[in-house]
Design an enzyme around this catalytic site. Structure first.
Site, PDB file in Angstrom:
ATOM      1  N   ASP A  87       8.888  58.797  51.502  1.00  0.00           N
ATOM      2  CA  ASP A  87       9.724  60.942  50.850  1.00  0.00           C
ATOM      3  C   ASP A  87       9.885  62.116  51.599  1.00  0.00           C
ATOM      4  O   ASP A  87      10.154  61.184  52.814  1.00  0.00           O
ATOM      5  CB  ASP A  87       8.019  60.797  50.345  1.00  0.00           C
ATOM      6  CG  ASP A  87       7.737  62.074  49.209  1.00  0.00           C
ATOM      7  OD1 ASP A  87       8.625  62.424  48.609  1.00  0.00           O
ATOM      8  OD2 ASP A  87       6.584  63.090  49.526  1.00  0.00           O
TER       9      ASP A  87
ATOM     10  N   CYS B 249       9.404  59.631  45.911  1.00  0.00           N
ATOM     11  CA  CYS B 249       9.739  60.460  45.650  1.00  0.00           C
ATOM     12  C   CYS B 249      10.472  60.852  44.248  1.00  0.00           C
ATOM     13  O   CYS B 249      11.868  60.052  43.475  1.00  0.00           O
ATOM     14  CB  CYS B 249      10.406  61.502  46.712  1.00  0.00           C
ATOM     15  SG  CYS B 249      11.307  62.619  46.492  1.00  0.00           S
ATOM     16  N   ASN B 250       9.955  61.445  43.193  1.00  0.00           N
ATOM     17  CA  ASN B 250      10.276  61.844  42.040  1.00  0.00           C
ATOM     18  C   ASN B 250      11.793  62.313  42.332  1.00  0.00           C
ATOM     19  O   ASN B 250      13.007  62.061  41.234  1.00  0.00           O
ATOM     20  CB  ASN B 250       9.703  62.570  41.076  1.00  0.00           C
ATOM     21  CG  ASN B 250       8.613  61.402  40.959  1.00  0.00           C
ATOM     22  OD1 ASN B 250       8.435  61.157  39.564  1.00  0.00           O
ATOM     23  ND2 ASN B 250       7.338  61.769  41.548  1.00  0.00           N
ATOM     24  N   THR B 251      11.304  63.230  42.943  1.00  0.00           N
ATOM     25  CA  THR B 251      12.921  64.161  43.053  1.00  0.00           C
ATOM     26  C   THR B 251      13.825  63.425  43.381  1.00  0.00           C
ATOM     27  O   THR B 251      15.220  63.383  43.511  1.00  0.00           O
ATOM     28  CB  THR B 251      13.001  65.395  43.746  1.00  0.00           C
ATOM     29  OG1 THR B 251      11.311  66.238  43.403  1.00  0.00           O
ATOM     30  CG2 THR B 251      13.593  65.929  44.206  1.00  0.00           C
TER      31      THR B 251
ATOM     32  N   CYS C  28       6.156  64.648  40.768  1.00  0.00           N
ATOM     33  CA  CYS C  28       6.139  64.309  42.072  1.00  0.00           C
ATOM     34  C   CYS C  28       4.786  63.771  42.864  1.00  0.00           C
ATOM     35  O   CYS C  28       3.384  64.310  42.257  1.00  0.00           O
ATOM     36  CB  CYS C  28       6.391  66.045  42.154  1.00  0.00           C
ATOM     37  SG  CYS C  28       6.491  66.928  44.063  1.00  0.00           S
TER      38      CYS C  28
ATOM     39  N   HIS D  31       3.729  64.404  45.526  1.00  0.00           N
ATOM     40  CA  HIS D  31       2.372  65.525  45.826  1.00  0.00           C
ATOM     41  C   HIS D  31       1.216  65.966  45.045  1.00  0.00           C
ATOM     42  O   HIS D  31       0.529  66.137  46.476  1.00  0.00           O
ATOM     43  CB  HIS D  31       3.194  67.103  46.700  1.00  0.00           C
ATOM     44  CG  HIS D  31       4.573  66.388  47.441  1.00  0.00           C
ATOM     45  ND1 HIS D  31       4.775  65.563  47.437  1.00  0.00           N
ATOM     46  CD2 HIS D  31       4.110  67.103  49.213  1.00  0.00           C
ATOM     47  CE1 HIS D  31       6.092  65.858  48.987  1.00  0.00           C
ATOM     48  NE2 HIS D  31       4.975  66.687  49.472  1.00  0.00           N
TER      49      HIS D  31
HETATM   50  N1  DGL Z   1       6.776  64.332  46.602  1.00  0.00           N
HETATM   51  C1  DGL Z   1       7.951  64.277  46.113  1.00  0.00           C
HETATM   52  C2  DGL Z   1       8.552  63.968  44.053  1.00  0.00           C
HETATM   53  O1  DGL Z   1       7.998  62.807  44.047  1.00  0.00           O
HETATM   54  C3  DGL Z   1       9.109  66.001  46.058  1.00  0.00           C
HETATM   55  C4  DGL Z   1       8.448  67.049  47.455  1.00  0.00           C
HETATM   56  C5  DGL Z   1       9.563  67.820  47.627  1.00  0.00           C
HETATM   57  O2  DGL Z   1      10.173  68.503  47.074  1.00  0.00           O
HETATM   58  O3  DGL Z   1       9.855  67.745  48.714  1.00  0.00           O
HETATM   59  O4  DGL Z   1       9.615  65.193  44.167  1.00  0.00           O
END
Ligand code: DGL
Length: 280
Positions: A12, A76-78, A190, A192
């Protein structure tokens, strides 16, 4: 001889992937777990698509070379919603990506209104639009993108005082939006954000179903690797920014990590041990 215990690298931008790591660790499979955070580049949600498509596959390729996992989880979805195809094309090991849990959210909503809480990048991605068109065409999806919540989760795991403003802003962004009064399920898109579920639930105007992808990903990893039943073993955690790592040790030590590494800058991403056993 083939190693029976398969090794998984969970990746991530920061500590968010720990919500996925926790689900894999608790899934009852004999897996060896590594964790890598590209925290020098945090937050991914404010990076451009082209930057992420270039950096994430290159970084993961170098980690696969150095740490030899049997599978990689892009927790990490992003990153997944923009670079999963590029990562899969790059790596020779199976890649499991975390993407917004729109499908289970659509199955669970009774009102037909889903809240989608993600980073500013994920909420506007074509990948996300496609998931909604495919799995929730008859639902209404209220989206809110927050980079502040990513920071709030990072602060929480560092033991820093909470700033309730990020939580309040997200709740207002969802429940105060047109149609928001009908939201009964919120997709935490996300990794997080599941680390903040208690704070989010406490700030929500009413009980809500909070959905994340952790357990589904853990099941997927076990299937892909045909993992044996047993206990997970934790190996090491690496960071592209190892500054102030002492603040993060407690969260990682609590999860069994004792070895830590600094991952060097692009293009080498050379991973060098910092400590084999973190200070108490
Ligand atoms: N944890 C990340 C997600 O799942 C993104 C956090 C970030 O913006 O770095 O999207």
């Amino acid at each position: 001889m083939v190693n029976a215990v398969k090794r998984v690298l969970v990746f991530d931008s920061g500590v968010g992937g720990l919500s996925v790591f926790d689900a894999i660790a608790a899934s009852g499979h004999a897996l060896e777990l590594d964790y890598a955070a590209d925290n020098a580049w945090l937050p991914y949600g404010l990076k451009s698509d082209s930057e992420l498509r270039a950096r994430v596959p290159a970084l993961l390729q170098r980690l696969v070379d150095q740490w030899a996992p049997d599978a990689v989880v892009v927790a990490c979805n992003t990153a997944s919603t923009i670079a999963l195809d590029a990562v899969r094309a790059q790596l020779s090991v199976p890649v499991v990506g975390v993407v917004p849990p729109i499908k289970p959210a659509a199955a669970l909503t009774r009102t037909g209104v889903i809240g989608l809480l993600a980073t500013p990048a994920t909420v506007r991605r074509a990948y996300t639009n496609d998931l909604i068109a495919q799995f929730a065409p008859d639902k209404s999806v209220v989206r809110f993108g927050s980079a502040a919540l990513v920071e709030a989760a990072e602060r929480k795991l560092r033991g820093a005082p909470q700033d309730p403003a990020a939580i309040a802003e997200a709740m207002e962004g969802l429940f105060g939006a047109p149609g928001g009064a009908e939201i009964d399920v919120i997709a935490l898109a996300c990794t997080h954000f599941p680390l903040l579920t208690a704070e989010l639930a406490a700030a929500a105007p009413r009980p809500i179903v909070w959905l994340d992808s952790g357990e589904a990903i853990a099941r997927r990893v076990a299937n892909v690797l045909i993992a044996e039943p047993g206990a997970a073993r934790v190996r090491r955690a690496g960071f592209t920014d190892a500054g102030n790592l002492s603040e993060l040790y407690p969260a990682f030590r609590a999860r069994g990590f004792e070895a830590f590494a600094q991952i060097g800058p692009a293009p080498g991403f050379e991973a060098a041990p910092i400590v084999d056993s973190a200070p108490a």
